[in-house]
Design a protein around this motif. Structure first.
Motif, short mmCIF file in Angstrom:
data_model
loop_
_atom_site.label_atom_id
_atom_site.label_comp_id
_atom_site.label_asym_id
_atom_site.label_seq_id
_atom_site.Cartn_x
_atom_site.Cartn_y
_atom_site.Cartn_z
N SER A 14 -15.97 -19.79 2.86
CA SER A 14 -15.81 -18.34 3.02
C SER A 14 -14.54 -17.85 2.34
N LEU A 15 -13.45 -18.58 2.51
CA LEU A 15 -12.17 -18.17 1.95
C LEU A 15 -12.16 -18.29 0.42
N GLU A 16 -12.83 -19.29 -0.11
CA GLU A 16 -12.90 -19.44 -1.56
C GLU A 16 -13.59 -18.24 -2.21
N GLU A 17 -14.65 -17.76 -1.57
CA GLU A 17 -15.35 -16.60 -2.13
C GLU A 17 -14.49 -15.34 -2.05
N ILE A 18 -13.75 -15.19 -0.97
CA ILE A 18 -12.84 -14.04 -0.84
C ILE A 18 -11.71 -14.15 -1.86
N ALA A 19 -11.20 -15.36 -2.06
CA ALA A 19 -10.14 -15.56 -3.05
C ALA A 19 -10.61 -15.17 -4.45
N LYS A 20 -11.83 -15.50 -4.79
CA LYS A 20 -12.37 -15.12 -6.10
C LYS A 20 -12.39 -13.60 -6.26
N LEU A 21 -12.73 -12.91 -5.18
CA LEU A 21 -12.71 -11.44 -5.21
C LEU A 21 -11.30 -10.91 -5.50
N CYS A 22 -10.32 -11.50 -4.83
CA CYS A 22 -8.94 -11.04 -5.00
C CYS A 22 -8.48 -11.23 -6.44
N VAL A 23 -8.82 -12.37 -7.02
CA VAL A 23 -8.43 -12.62 -8.41
C VAL A 23 -9.20 -11.68 -9.34
N LYS A 24 -10.48 -11.53 -9.12
CA LYS A 24 -11.33 -10.69 -9.98
C LYS A 24 -10.86 -9.24 -9.99
N HIS A 25 -10.49 -8.72 -8.83
CA HIS A 25 -10.14 -7.30 -8.72
C HIS A 25 -8.63 -7.08 -8.62
N ASP A 26 -7.85 -8.14 -8.79
CA ASP A 26 -6.38 -8.07 -8.76
C ASP A 26 -5.89 -7.43 -7.46
N LEU A 27 -6.26 -8.06 -6.34
CA LEU A 27 -5.92 -7.55 -5.01
C LEU A 27 -4.91 -8.45 -4.33
N TRP A 28 -4.14 -7.84 -3.43
CA TRP A 28 -3.33 -8.61 -2.49
C TRP A 28 -4.23 -9.13 -1.36
N LEU A 50 0.82 -1.21 0.00
CA LEU A 50 0.00 0.00 0.00
C LEU A 50 0.86 1.27 0.00
N ASP A 51 0.53 2.17 -0.91
CA ASP A 51 1.14 3.49 -0.91
C ASP A 51 0.24 4.46 -0.15
N ARG A 52 0.76 5.65 0.12
CA ARG A 52 -0.04 6.68 0.79
C ARG A 52 -1.33 6.94 -0.01
N GLY A 53 -2.45 6.88 0.70
CA GLY A 53 -3.73 7.13 0.06
C GLY A 53 -4.38 5.91 -0.56
N ASP A 54 -3.65 4.78 -0.66
CA ASP A 54 -4.27 3.54 -1.13
C ASP A 54 -5.26 3.05 -0.08
N HIS A 55 -6.12 2.12 -0.50
CA HIS A 55 -7.21 1.65 0.37
C HIS A 55 -7.12 0.14 0.56
N ALA A 56 -7.48 -0.29 1.75
CA ALA A 56 -7.54 -1.71 2.07
C ALA A 56 -8.85 -2.01 2.78
N VAL A 57 -9.24 -3.27 2.76
CA VAL A 57 -10.40 -3.75 3.51
C VAL A 57 -9.88 -4.64 4.64
N PRO A 114 -12.10 2.07 -6.01
CA PRO A 114 -11.16 2.05 -7.14
C PRO A 114 -9.70 1.96 -6.71
N ASN A 115 -9.37 2.50 -5.53
CA ASN A 115 -7.98 2.49 -5.07
C ASN A 115 -7.70 1.39 -4.05
N THR A 116 -8.59 0.38 -3.94
CA THR A 116 -8.35 -0.74 -3.03
C THR A 116 -7.23 -1.61 -3.57
N ARG A 117 -6.28 -1.92 -2.71
CA ARG A 117 -5.13 -2.73 -3.11
C ARG A 117 -5.03 -4.05 -2.36
N ALA A 118 -5.68 -4.14 -1.19
CA ALA A 118 -5.46 -5.33 -0.36
C ALA A 118 -6.65 -5.60 0.55
N ILE A 119 -6.74 -6.86 0.96
CA ILE A 119 -7.69 -7.31 1.99
C ILE A 119 -6.86 -7.97 3.08
#
Length: 393
Positions: free
Chosen positions: A187-201, A114-121, A165-170
């Motif tokens: 639960s984890l499989e559904e979260i993993a699909k989100l990470c792949v879909k949105h290209d998240l860490w 994450l850089d300054r101003g990036d977003h995480a969940v 739009p600026n989310t980088r990680a969960i």
């Protein structure tokens, strides 16, 4: 004096993160009151003697000089084997960076993604240092609550609704502190699909994995996730080494290589003799099975003692070192409940709201006390709950 940086003063903007009850209980115990401390996750037993002897041998053998920034090779190799077991993904030493404790591994993961101003969940309930770690990176974050009614299992739909739009990680934690919930594969499989879909860490805090038995699932093992998952790990809980400050981060080789630069300007490597003792402990699993057995036994003892207690409900609590009790039917204000329990029965617990809104109305019980102390605490809790109800009526 000149003003400190906004970055520093912003890590804990209120100057607290819900630890007041714990610190008050600790101070009162040190002053001589017979307080039962169930508010902190530090073992009540010492590090295994084999690990201590390995450290003494290393000191006497002259291993007290500078070490390689990512950790000595033997330690990284041992950590890689542990990560293979933890995550179910074959891991090599170049995918490991050793850190002084799991908290520094978390800090490295956040700084690296994450850089300054990036977003995480951040999935809550969460460990109390999570918000401050993101603030230290000057990153934004949104807390998504895993609901008590769901056994504190996270919902991917709620996480996706929080993405920007600026989310980088969960960031998530399983087995979970404070709830003791073990996140399900579904639960984890559904979260993993989100990470792949949105290209998240995905930052996956798995420091309690050895206390979950065969129930632990690492998201790193799921399709498409090895390349985008950073796993935070530690020897504090698994090997009884809380004060030794040994942890590590597992991730893609390219990311780990970059993070070596962070060690250059922060820790400048680890203590050599501690590293060698830690490597031997990992190679031989010193204490791992015994510690897991201890907490599995304590969990059963305490839950059996409070089961059937009117108006208190157990939530999560499948693994790890903690039990989460829902006290909303007695007192919706968990901090008020915790203070009153400390004053009336001299039992120190953590208010659930310290870990996020989803845990509001709950108290976290640490299992870091012997069976007889846990049974005593359960008796005091039962007496307190009955008395509190009658006073409230």
């Amino acid at each position: 004096m000149p003003a400190p940086s906004k970055r520093l003063s912003g890590i804990l903007p209120s100057g607290k993160d819900g630890w007041e009850v714990h610190f008050a209980a600790m101070n009162r115990k040190e002053a001589g009151e017979p307080i039962i401390m169930l508010s902190v996750g530090d073992h009540d037993f010492d590090t295994p003697s084999e690990t201590i002897e390995a450290c003494v041998t290393a000191v006497r053998s002259g291993y007290h000089h500078y070490t390689q920034l990512p950790g000595i090779p033997r330690l990284r190799e041992a950590m890689a084997r542990a990560s293979t077991r933890c995550t179910g993904v074959e891991t090599n030493a170049d995918q490991i960076i050793a850190t002084p404790g799991g908290q520094l591994a978390l800090y490295a993961a956040v700084q690296g993604t994450l850089d300054r101003g990036d977003h995480a969940v951040v999935v809550a309930p969460y460990y109390a240092t999570y918000p401050g770690t993101f603030r230290a990176a000057e990153a934004e974050f949104t807390v998504v609550e895993a609901e008590a009614a769901d056994g504190f299992q996270p919902r991917a739909s709620a996480i996706e609704a929080a993405l920007k739009p600026n989310t980088r990680a969960i960031l998530l934690n399983t087995p979970n502190n404070p709830t003791g919930a073990i996140y399900s594969r579904e639960s984890l499989e559904e979260i993993a699909k989100l990470c792949v879909k949105h290209d998240l860490w995905l930052l996956s805090d798995e420091v309690y994995w050895t206390l979950a038995g065969d129930h632990h699932v690492s998201p790193r093992s799921l399709p498409g996730m090895a390349e985008r998952t950073l796993v935070i790990n530690s020897m504090s809980k698994s090997h009884g080494m809380t004060g030794w400050r040994i942890g590590w981060l597992t991730g893609p080789e390219s990311m780990i290589s970059l993070l070596i630069s962070l060690n250059l300007v922060t820790t400048y490597g680890l203590t050599d003799f501690v590293s060698r003792a830690a490597a031997e402990a990992l190679e031989n699993d010193y204490g791992v099975e015994l510690i897991a057995d201890i907490y599995n036994g304590r969990r059963k003892v305490f839950l059996d003692a409070v089961r059937g207690l009117n108006d208190i409900t157990v939530r999560g609590s499948e693994g790890g070192m903690y039990v989460m009790l829902d006290v909303r039917a007695i007192e919706p204000d968990d901090e008020k409940f915790a203070w009153a329990l400390l004053d009336a029965e001299k039992v120190g617990v953590m208010p659930g709201s310290s870990f996020g809104d989803a845990a509001a109305g709950h108290i976290r019980i640490s299992l870091c006390q012997p069976d007889d102390v846990l049974l005593d605490a359960a008796t005091r809790l039962r007496r307190f709950a009955s008395s509190y109800r009658s006073k409230a009526a």
